[in-house]
Design a protein around this motif. Structure first.
Motif, PDB file in Angstrom:
ATOM      1  N   THR A   8     -93.441 -50.710 -53.485  1.00 56.47           N
ATOM      2  CA  THR A   8     -92.753 -51.898 -53.992  1.00 56.47           C
ATOM      3  C   THR A   8     -93.249 -52.210 -55.403  1.00 56.47           C
ATOM      4  O   THR A   8     -94.448 -52.077 -55.669  1.00 56.47           O
ATOM      5  N   PRO A   9     -92.364 -52.631 -56.302  1.00 53.68           N
ATOM      6  CA  PRO A   9     -92.810 -53.020 -57.643  1.00 53.68           C
ATOM      7  C   PRO A   9     -93.567 -54.351 -57.642  1.00 53.68           C
ATOM      8  O   PRO A   9     -94.154 -54.724 -58.656  1.00 53.68           O
ATOM      9  N   ALA A  39     -97.949 -57.317 -62.691  1.00 55.79           N
ATOM     10  CA  ALA A  39     -97.190 -57.534 -63.923  1.00 55.79           C
ATOM     11  C   ALA A  39     -97.928 -57.029 -65.156  1.00 55.79           C
ATOM     12  O   ALA A  39     -97.309 -56.563 -66.114  1.00 55.79           O
ATOM     13  N   THR A  40     -99.269 -57.110 -65.134  1.00 57.84           N
ATOM     14  CA  THR A  40    -100.050 -56.723 -66.314  1.00 57.84           C
ATOM     15  C   THR A  40    -100.817 -55.416 -66.119  1.00 57.84           C
ATOM     16  O   THR A  40    -101.235 -54.801 -67.101  1.00 57.84           O
ATOM     17  N   GLY A  41    -101.064 -55.044 -64.856  1.00 59.11           N
ATOM     18  CA  GLY A  41    -101.876 -53.869 -64.581  1.00 59.11           C
ATOM     19  C   GLY A  41    -103.360 -54.112 -64.802  1.00 59.11           C
ATOM     20  O   GLY A  41    -104.152 -53.176 -64.813  1.00 59.11           O
TER      21      GLY A  41
END
Length: 128
Positions: A8-9, A39-41
């Motif tokens: 999943t994203p 969102a940012t990693g």
């Protein structure tokens, strides 16, 4: 019955040769997740409490992608980098999950740089 990779994203992209989760029948094993913001990693700022909450959100996203929730989780394994972080991790964990809690094992281990907690979960999915 074959193993199905779960992706999943809404959770961080794996950084190695593994899936976010693996499903076989009604069992879903969620791979170890850390406090990385998808969102940012990057790891979320703060300490073990903030990383624990983000980690649990990542697990929740993977569970939801398969129609499950923490109510379906029967076993959790928590790895923390420092024994002194146990109370803060446990408080964040309890606030996020609520009772009745799944079974849990907690161990003190070496983790990747900056990572204070890693959690994986085993869920028994509802029949569809």
């Amino acid at each position: 019955m074959s193993r199905i990779a779960v992706q999943t994203p809404s959770a961080p992209t794996p950084v190695g040769s593994y899936s976010q989760g693996a499903r076989r029948g009604t069992l879903l094993q969620v791979a170890g997740q850390g406090g990385t913001d998808p969102a940012t990693g990057k790891l979320v700022p703060g300490g073990v409490a903030e990383q624990t909450t983000r980690t649990l959100r990542n697990i929740e996203a993977i569970l939801r992608s398969e129609g499950a929730s923490f109510a379906d989780v029967i076993m959790v394994r928590v790895h923390i980098a420092h024994a002194d972080d146990f109370p803060a991790m446990d408080a964040a964990y309890a606030a996020f999950l609520g009772q009745p809690f799944p079974a849990r094992t907690t161990v003190i281990v070496g983790l990747l740089s900056g990572m204070l907690v890693e959690i994986d979960a085993l869920a028994a999915l509802p029949d569809h």
